[in-house]
Scaffold this active site. Structure first.
Site, PDB file in Angstrom:
ATOM      1  CB  SER A   1      45.598  32.465  34.922  1.00  0.00           C
ATOM      2  OG  SER A   1      46.601  34.065  35.021  1.00  0.00           O
ATOM      3  CD  GLU A   2      45.794  32.529  39.352  1.00  0.00           C
ATOM      4  OE1 GLU A   2      44.966  32.343  40.406  1.00  0.00           O
ATOM      5  OE2 GLU A   2      46.627  31.581  39.160  1.00  0.00           O
ATOM      6  CB  THR A   3      41.561  38.121  39.887  1.00  0.00           C
ATOM      7  OG1 THR A   3      41.170  38.481  38.647  1.00  0.00           O
ATOM      8  CG2 THR A   3      41.000  39.423  40.631  1.00  0.00           C
TER       9      THR A   3
ATOM     10  CB  CYS B   1      49.161  32.764  42.361  1.00  0.00           C
ATOM     11  SG  CYS B   1      49.173  33.656  40.614  1.00  0.00           S
TER      12      CYS B   1
END
Length: 286
Positions: free
Chosen positions: A45-47, A79
């Protein structure tokens, strides 16, 4: 170029639970298009990309870094879980010696600190405003069908729509709800929404004891059908539930398949502290 990369499960102390984020440590500047390509390759979902602000900076000794977050589809302005993951890498892998780390981001400066076995995020608190049901009727029907909605709010800062289900429902109803988030894209006609939060008041009985509220989070507009545990959504949820429960300190649980717990402390300066555990599951070189 070799880039150290880590996968960290945030808001859990057990591997393969919570919300996984990839964290890249950038010793040198990275070509702009490579950020997105790496995030798409990692397919989490996130890097997160931590960069030095000055050539002489050091991941072990410096206290301030740049931080950007990318989904597999695009860059995002905030985030929470990938910020927690980034702090975990600096504190626990790089053994950073500072008590507080500051990240310069698209959402301003975000501070993180260690507190026992938690990492605490200092995030902006996002207010919500009443939303007309008629305007969002098709989207709500796509999300919860004929379930009873007790309250509907909108957060203009985050473009999140908050849908509170009736207090009559149990946590298990939220957990078992089958949501086809892909349908949200065609059902949302206003262009106002970029994330949808389903939330439910906690009940202090049985396995629910101690949790003030529950949630699930969907962001197909960012290429994320369901996010396992969402720090930024709790910057919205904290504002809402603090007002409705009359509490500044709360314990929340996000009811995704992986699940995760968040400790919340609302401050008087328009900020919220969100704390969680973490588990480092992968170390590698890109």
């Amino acid at each position: 170029m070799q880039i150290p990369i880590f996968t960290v499960d945030a808001f859990t102390n057990r591997p393969f639970c919570g919300n996984p984020a990839a964290v890249c440590l950038l010793e040198n500047d990275l070509d702009e298009d490579l950020h997105q390509k790496i995030a798409t390759e990692m397919n989490l979902s996130e890097t997160a990309f931590i960069r030095k602000l000055h050539p002489a900076d050091d991941f072990t000794k410096s206290s301030c870094f740049g931080l950007r977050w990318f989904t597999p589809a695009n860059e995002v302005p905030l985030c929470g879980h990938a910020t927690l993951a980034s702090a975990a890498v600096l504190f626990h892998i790089k053994k950073n010696t500072n008590s507080v780390l500051t990240f310069v981001t698209l959402s301003g400066e975000l501070k993180t600190r260690q507190e026992k076995d938690h990492i605490v995020l200092d995030l902006p608190l996002y207010p919500t405003y009443p939303q007309e049901l008629q305007e969002m009727e098709e989207l709500i029907k796509a999300a919860v069908g004929d379930m009873v909605v007790q309250d509907l709010r909108y957060s203009p800062d985050t473009k999140n729509l908050l849908v509170r289900l009736s207090d009559a429902y149990e946590r298990s109803v939220l957990e078992k709800l089958q949501v086809s988030a892909q349908h949200f894209l065609s059902a949302e006609k206003t262009g106002k929404v970029a994330g949808l939060i389903l939330t439910l008041k906690g009940k202090s009985n049985g396995k629910d004891k101690g949790h003030d509220f529950y949630s699930r989070y969907f962001a197909p507009w960012y290429g994320i059908l369901e996010d396992p545990v969402t720090g930024s959504a709790h910057a919205v949820l904290s504002s809402y539930w603090s007002e409705h429960l009359g509490k500044k300190e709360m314990l929340a649980f996000q009811c995704s398949r992986r699940g995760g717990e968040l400790k919340i402390a609302q401050r008087n300066d328009g900020r919220v502290e969100i704390a969680g555990h973490f588990s480092i599951v992968l170390k590698g070189i890109l």
